[in-house]
Write a protein that holds these residues in place. Structure first.
Motif, mmCIF file in Angstrom:
data_model
loop_
_atom_site.group_PDB
_atom_site.id
_atom_site.type_symbol
_atom_site.label_atom_id
_atom_site.label_comp_id
_atom_site.label_asym_id
_atom_site.label_seq_id
_atom_site.Cartn_x
_atom_site.Cartn_y
_atom_site.Cartn_z
ATOM 1 N N GLY A 108 -20.615 -13.174 52.391
ATOM 2 C CA GLY A 108 -21.818 -13.186 53.218
ATOM 3 C C GLY A 108 -22.132 -14.579 53.725
ATOM 4 O O GLY A 108 -21.252 -15.430 53.866
ATOM 5 N N THR A 109 -23.418 -14.839 53.981
ATOM 6 C CA THR A 109 -23.840 -16.108 54.554
ATOM 7 C C THR A 109 -23.522 -17.276 53.627
ATOM 8 O O THR A 109 -23.572 -17.159 52.400
ATOM 9 C CB THR A 109 -25.351 -16.097 54.859
ATOM 10 O OG1 THR A 109 -25.723 -17.370 55.419
ATOM 11 C CG2 THR A 109 -26.166 -15.866 53.587
ATOM 12 N N GLN A 110 -23.185 -18.403 54.233
ATOM 13 C CA GLN A 110 -22.954 -19.631 53.489
ATOM 14 C C GLN A 110 -24.081 -20.637 53.713
ATOM 15 O O GLN A 110 -24.001 -21.774 53.248
ATOM 16 C CB GLN A 110 -21.616 -20.257 53.902
ATOM 17 C CG GLN A 110 -20.420 -19.355 53.631
ATOM 18 C CD GLN A 110 -19.109 -20.024 54.016
ATOM 19 O OE1 GLN A 110 -18.716 -21.037 53.452
ATOM 20 N NE2 GLN A 110 -18.439 -19.455 55.007
ATOM 21 N N ASP A 111 -25.107 -20.229 54.446
ATOM 22 C CA ASP A 111 -26.221 -21.120 54.767
ATOM 23 C C ASP A 111 -27.208 -21.201 53.608
ATOM 24 O O ASP A 111 -27.608 -20.186 53.047
ATOM 25 C CB ASP A 111 -26.954 -20.632 56.017
ATOM 26 C CG ASP A 111 -26.073 -20.686 57.253
ATOM 27 O OD1 ASP A 111 -25.157 -21.537 57.281
ATOM 28 O OD2 ASP A 111 -26.296 -19.886 58.180
ATOM 29 N N ASP A 112 -27.597 -22.439 53.270
ATOM 30 C CA ASP A 112 -28.641 -22.692 52.274
ATOM 31 C C ASP A 112 -28.330 -22.064 50.922
ATOM 32 O O ASP A 112 -29.206 -21.518 50.258
ATOM 33 C CB ASP A 112 -29.998 -22.196 52.789
ATOM 34 C CG ASP A 112 -31.151 -22.877 52.065
ATOM 35 O OD1 ASP A 112 -30.934 -23.941 51.465
ATOM 36 O OD2 ASP A 112 -32.271 -22.332 52.090
ATOM 37 N N VAL A 113 -27.068 -22.144 50.519
ATOM 38 C CA VAL A 113 -26.677 -21.721 49.177
ATOM 39 C C VAL A 113 -25.891 -22.850 48.522
ATOM 40 O O VAL A 113 -25.342 -23.714 49.200
ATOM 41 C CB VAL A 113 -25.834 -20.423 49.178
ATOM 42 C CG1 VAL A 113 -26.655 -19.255 49.674
ATOM 43 C CG2 VAL A 113 -24.562 -20.593 49.995
ATOM 44 N N GLU A 114 -25.823 -22.834 47.209
ATOM 45 C CA GLU A 114 -25.110 -23.866 46.477
ATOM 46 C C GLU A 114 -23.600 -23.703 46.627
ATOM 47 O O GLU A 114 -23.111 -22.690 47.125
ATOM 48 C CB GLU A 114 -25.506 -23.842 44.997
ATOM 49 C CG GLU A 114 -25.214 -22.548 44.287
ATOM 50 C CD GLU A 114 -26.336 -21.529 44.412
ATOM 51 O OE1 GLU A 114 -26.411 -20.627 43.551
ATOM 52 O OE2 GLU A 114 -27.134 -21.620 45.376
ATOM 53 N N ASN A 115 -22.869 -24.714 46.181
ATOM 54 C CA ASN A 115 -21.413 -24.707 46.280
ATOM 55 C C ASN A 115 -20.832 -23.745 45.248
ATOM 56 O O ASN A 115 -20.984 -23.936 44.043
ATOM 57 C CB ASN A 115 -20.876 -26.121 46.057
ATOM 58 C CG ASN A 115 -19.383 -26.230 46.325
ATOM 59 O OD1 ASN A 115 -18.706 -25.240 46.574
ATOM 60 N ND2 ASN A 115 -18.858 -27.440 46.266
ATOM 61 N N LEU A 116 -20.143 -22.708 45.726
ATOM 62 C CA LEU A 116 -19.577 -21.704 44.827
ATOM 63 C C LEU A 116 -18.568 -22.328 43.867
ATOM 64 O O LEU A 116 -18.407 -21.870 42.731
ATOM 65 C CB LEU A 116 -18.928 -20.591 45.652
ATOM 66 C CG LEU A 116 -18.358 -19.392 44.888
ATOM 67 C CD1 LEU A 116 -19.439 -18.700 44.067
ATOM 68 C CD2 LEU A 116 -17.712 -18.406 45.866
ATOM 69 N N GLU A 117 -17.896 -23.371 44.288
ATOM 70 C CA GLU A 117 -16.911 -24.055 43.450
ATOM 71 C C GLU A 117 -17.528 -24.562 42.151
ATOM 72 O O GLU A 117 -16.851 -24.680 41.122
ATOM 73 C CB GLU A 117 -16.296 -25.221 44.222
ATOM 74 C CG GLU A 117 -15.243 -26.031 43.462
ATOM 75 C CD GLU A 117 -13.926 -25.281 43.298
ATOM 76 O OE1 GLU A 117 -13.296 -25.415 42.234
ATOM 77 O OE2 GLU A 117 -13.548 -24.556 44.246
ATOM 78 N N ASP A 118 -18.829 -24.870 42.190
ATOM 79 C CA ASP A 118 -19.492 -25.466 41.025
ATOM 80 C C ASP A 118 -19.893 -24.450 39.967
ATOM 81 O O ASP A 118 -20.522 -24.815 38.965
ATOM 82 C CB ASP A 118 -20.719 -26.267 41.475
ATOM 83 C CG ASP A 118 -20.324 -27.508 42.250
ATOM 84 O OD1 ASP A 118 -19.219 -28.025 41.993
ATOM 85 O OD2 ASP A 118 -21.101 -27.972 43.102
ATOM 86 N N TYR A 119 -19.551 -23.207 40.175
ATOM 87 C CA TYR A 119 -19.713 -22.206 39.109
ATOM 88 C C TYR A 119 -18.452 -22.239 38.251
ATOM 89 O O TYR A 119 -17.525 -21.452 38.429
ATOM 90 C CB TYR A 119 -19.963 -20.818 39.699
ATOM 91 C CG TYR A 119 -21.392 -20.628 40.142
ATOM 92 C CD1 TYR A 119 -22.371 -20.244 39.229
ATOM 93 C CD2 TYR A 119 -21.773 -20.865 41.459
ATOM 94 C CE1 TYR A 119 -23.704 -20.087 39.629
ATOM 95 C CE2 TYR A 119 -23.085 -20.712 41.861
ATOM 96 C CZ TYR A 119 -24.048 -20.325 40.942
ATOM 97 O OH TYR A 119 -25.360 -20.178 41.335
#
Length: 487
Positions: A108-119
């Motif tokens: 979905g959207t990548q706007d105003d979300v944290e970096n998925l890599e950091d999970y």
């Protein structure tokens, strides 16, 4: 007392992307110095002050030979041609967002979300809407407020007290010893100035697949005090001056308790909200809008790793609640760079445009309460004028050149240590450390024009803060006694 607003029709657009409860890295805006020069303090010249024309070296492009296959990469300024084989992975055929090193990606959207890599181990904890946080599960997650490099922040309903709160969940690489916020809980909350500090209400530890996470329960707050919060105010001057005094009172409280903020700036000064606790969760969400879920998938099609959430949630905008929920009181947040005055760190993470000149010249050995005071001066200017004093400065040397242009020549010891000075000034420069005052240009908005009396008083206050010698700066306690706040 609530803020008096002319209209709330443009609130959502006006405050788009302003963070709540969290200091976030924001993109810089471009602005020519010429259009801002009338907003700044101008130095009184003793002799001719000449700024050198800086020659840009000619750029020679490397000979890449005849390219075999080209991908055109568009940037804000130009179109550059880059060969496919300069990339380690070919992303031209992807039908989804680039995957993380764990094989996950956002559908979905990548706007105003944290970096998925950091999970991952040491990173964010996966949180979902409807989760119950805390030792007894008392904090019900209903929306996301924001995120930063070291935390996500969630709007929650406290089921035990029936109140809305902000729960800040730190990344697992942050230990309790790293959180000065916890020491704030031991301070006297009845002391003057404590009401302007976002002291944690509760604290708990969360165990998860990525490690142990420190969690802070904080007061739910609104937008930052700058930029452009004044646009729809009926009479912004007195209100903005009140915010300035409250900010100085909050800093005085910290300094009197032997603490330095370390990142004191308008981005970390938010407005308080009126009470929302009488509203149900459904009523709050009807005002904020329902949260969006950006699904997380795996390239392999297999189940997600335990380290990753099922989806990410873009942050909400609390100004969607409407202007009637803003009140005329600030609150200082984000103590991630804070330290005890007796034990200063070797470095601080405050953006350079708020950094004191002694740190720019001498480095970490000069870090202390006086750095907060210099940042306070920048903050007072920015809150009252709603534009930063030092704006779009690309590096430390240009920032020092701006300081010299505004406040005069650096002390001789620093002047000699500043190796790049010859790139900006002739060696025969001689400037005073006095200022003529602020010149308000015709392009200023009428709403921010200051009466002549206020103009002179603010100039006098900032001149006493912006002294190069740290021990000569006004203390926060002295700042709040200045006549500018007695108008």
């Amino acid at each position: 007392m609530r803020l008096h607003i002319l209209s709330s029709r443009h609130s959502a657009k006006l405050f788009h992307n302003l963070p709540c409860h969290q200091s976030l890295n924001s993109g810089r805006r471009t602005c020519s110095r010429g259009s801002l020069s009338t907003l700044f303090i101008q130095p009184k010249r003793i002799t001719t002050f000449s700024i050198k024309q800086i020659k840009q070296p000619a750029v020679t492009m490397p000979n890449l030979g005849e390219p075999r296959s080209l991908v055109q990469i568009k940037t804000a300024d130009s179109d550059d041609l880059v060969r496919d084989d300069e990339f380690s992975d070919d992303i031209s055929c992807l039908d989804h967002a680039p995957a993380t090193s764990h094989g996950t990606y956002l559908a979905g959207t990548q706007d105003d979300v944290e970096n998925l890599e950091d999970y991952q181990a040491g990173g964010y904890h996966p949180i979902h809407l409807g989760d119950h946080l805390g030792n007894t599960g008392r904090y019900h997650v209903i929306h996301k407020l924001g995120h930063g490099g070291f935390s996500t922040v969630w709007l929650c309903r406290d089921s035990e007290e029936g109140k809305y709160v902000a729960v800040k969940v730190l990344t697992a690489d942050i230990s309790a010893d790293d959180l000065l916020d916890l020491r704030l809980r031991d301070l006297d909350r009845s002391a003057p100035g404590a009401e302007y500090i976002n002291i944690p209400k509760d604290y708990f530890v969360l165990e998860g697949p990525n490690g142990t996470h420190q969690c802070l329960v904080l007061t739910l707050l609104g937008p930052r005090v700058s930029p452009r919060i004044w646009v729809e105010m009926q009479n912004p001057g007195p209100t903005l001056r009140k915010f300035c005094q409250q900010a100085a009172c909050g800093l005085k409280f910290l300094h009197q308790n032997g603490l330095c903020h370390g990142d004191f700036r308008p981005a970390n000064i938010l407005l308080r909200l009126a009470n929302l606790d009488h509203l149900s969760e459904d009523e709050v969400l009807s005002l904020l809008g329902q949260p969006e879920e950006s699904e997380v998938l795996t390239e392999s099609g297999e189940n997600l790793p335990l380290s990753a959430p099922r989806y990410l949630v873009p942050s909400t905008n609390l100004l969607s609640l409407g202007a009637k929920y803003l009140i005329e009181q600030i609150c200082i947040i984000d103590f991630g760079e804070s330290f005890q005055s007796s034990s200063p760190p070797a470095d601080i993470g405050i953006p350079e445009e708020y950094l004191a000149p002694e740190v720019l010249i001498e480095g970490g050995a000069s870090i202390g309460p006086a750095c907060d005071l210099w940042a306070l001066g920048c903050t007072l200017f920015e809150i009252r004028r709603q534009i930063p004093l030092f704006y779009m400065i690309p590096d430390r040397d240009e920032l020092l050149a701006e300081m010299v242009g505004f406040f005069g020549k650096l002390p001789e010891l620093w002047w000699g240590q500043w190796e790049a000075r010859a790139n900006f000034f002739d060696e025969n420069i001689a400037l005073s450390h006095k200022t003529e005052g602020f010149k308000i240009g015709s392009k200023d908005k009428i709403a921010l024009d200051m009466p002549e009396e206020e103009h002179k008083l603010l100039k006098d206050l900032l001149t006493k803060i912006f002294t190069y010698i740290p021990e000569n700066r006004l203390s926060a306690a002295e700042v709040i006694q200045h006549d500018w706040f007695k108008m």
